[in-house]
Design an enzyme around this catalytic site. Structure first.
Site, PDB file in Angstrom:
ATOM      1  N   LEU A 200      32.490  43.495  33.724  1.00 51.38           N
ATOM      2  CA  LEU A 200      33.054  42.503  34.632  1.00 51.38           C
ATOM      3  C   LEU A 200      33.278  41.159  33.948  1.00 51.38           C
ATOM      4  CD1 LEU A 200      33.885  41.790  37.565  1.00 51.38           C
ATOM      5  CD2 LEU A 200      31.496  41.148  37.968  1.00 51.38           C
ATOM      6  N   ASP A 201      34.518  40.657  34.046  1.00 50.21           N
ATOM      7  CA  ASP A 201      34.898  39.324  33.555  1.00 50.21           C
ATOM      8  C   ASP A 201      34.556  39.112  32.082  1.00 50.21           C
ATOM      9  OD1 ASP A 201      35.891  38.616  36.048  1.00 50.21           O
ATOM     10  OD2 ASP A 201      33.985  37.793  36.725  1.00 50.21           O
ATOM     11  N   ALA A 202      34.592  40.177  31.296  1.00 53.11           N
ATOM     12  CA  ALA A 202      34.216  40.072  29.895  1.00 53.11           C
ATOM     13  C   ALA A 202      35.294  40.586  28.951  1.00 53.11           C
ATOM     14  CB  ALA A 202      32.906  40.832  29.644  1.00 53.11           C
TER      15      ALA A 202
END
EC number: 3.5.1.10
Length: 291
Positions: free
Chosen positions: A234-236
């Site tokens: 997530l969001d990486a």
């Protein structure tokens, strides 16, 4: 930024990644010269950490459509000699882009407006939303909105329906324009297409659902937005573009949200445009962007 109607039908883009070594640029340039191509733009970069070489060329070749296959075949020995990862793309081949959105439509409106003005080189065959709110926004642009509600119990079925739409519309790129659903690892794997997300904070700071409140509580002086490719973590995913705006102690959370929306829509629009123009080369969890 060329619109689809303005793009030269004889122009192509060549993207290359390989280990940096003498002769790479010379070999590529010589091959293009021998085939009668004229290089109109060239960018290159070598990563100092691992000496990985990146190159983006734009060239004109009369009769490109008829000669492209022969050029690709001729390029194979060069690519094999240098161990290249490469891609040759006609500039006139406009990518098909699906936009996913929830209730907040500022990023969606920015993309649709740029597309309508001919400043975003894409076809937008559909918009997908887990809410019906955006239907009035997309209607004037003549783009159909597909409402696919998502709940915890129906998420697998909703993602399957969205994947079927991507297949039916032959979508090349998915843009999450403030789509407030976490796409599953299964969706990402089965999708097999790049997905670009806009995150309303300056990643990796203030991840999660309410970063502006967290930023306000921390007393930050800069807020920002991050456009990145979506991965299972997530969001990486690899970051394509970021920007910031200065704020002060008099700004409330609502002010940060208002200012942040302006940053979000411009950051996402730039990242999407660069991807559509083949200016972004992923490198591990980073990107090389020839903007």
């Amino acid at each position: 930024m060329d619109s689809p109607s303005q793009t030269n039908v004889d122009r192509a883009r060549l993207l290359i990644t390989c280990v940096d070594r003498p002769g790479v640029v010379a070999a590529v340039s010589q091959l293009l010269y021998e085939h009668g191509a004229n290089v109109v733009d060239s960018d290159q970069h070598t990563e100092p950490d691992d000496l990985r070489f990146f190159m983006r060329l734009e060239f004109d070749l009369p009769g490109l459509q008829e000669r492209l296959a022969a050029l690709e075949e001729a390029f194979l020995p060069v690519a094999q000699r240098f161990g290249m990862e490469w891609r040759l793309a006609p500039a006139a081949r406009v990518k098909r882009m699906a936009v996913f959105v929830s209730k907040q439509d500022h990023c969606l409106q920015e993309l649709l407006w740029l597309w309508k003005k001919g400043e975003l080189a894409a076809h937008i065959p559909l918009v997908v939303s887990n809410h019906p709110d955006a239907r009035e926004v997309v209607a004037p642009f003549g783009v159909p909105l597909h409402h696919i509600p998502v709940t915890a119990s129906t998420k697998p079925q909703a993602e399957a329906a969205a994947l079927e739409l991507m297949k039916d519309h032959q979508v090349d790129l998915i843009v999450l324009a403030r789509y407030m659903q976490i796409v599953s690892a299964d969706f990402i794997e089965r999708c097999g297409r790049p997905i670009i997300n806009i995150h309303h904070s300056f990643l990796p700071a203030f991840v999660g659902a309410n970063p502006y409140a967290a930023a306000h509580a921390r007393g930050v002086k800069l807020i920002g937005a991050t456009a990145h490719y979506v991965t299972a973590e997530l969001d990486a995913g690899p970051i394509i573009e970021q920007d910031v705006h200065r704020v002060g102690h008099r700004d409330a959370v609502a002010d940060l949200v208002r200012i942040g929306r302006r940053v979000e829509r411009t950051v996402l629009a730039r990242a999407v445009a660069w991807h559509l123009e083949d200016r972004v080369l992923p490198h591990g969890n980073k990107t090389v962007v020839f903007a």
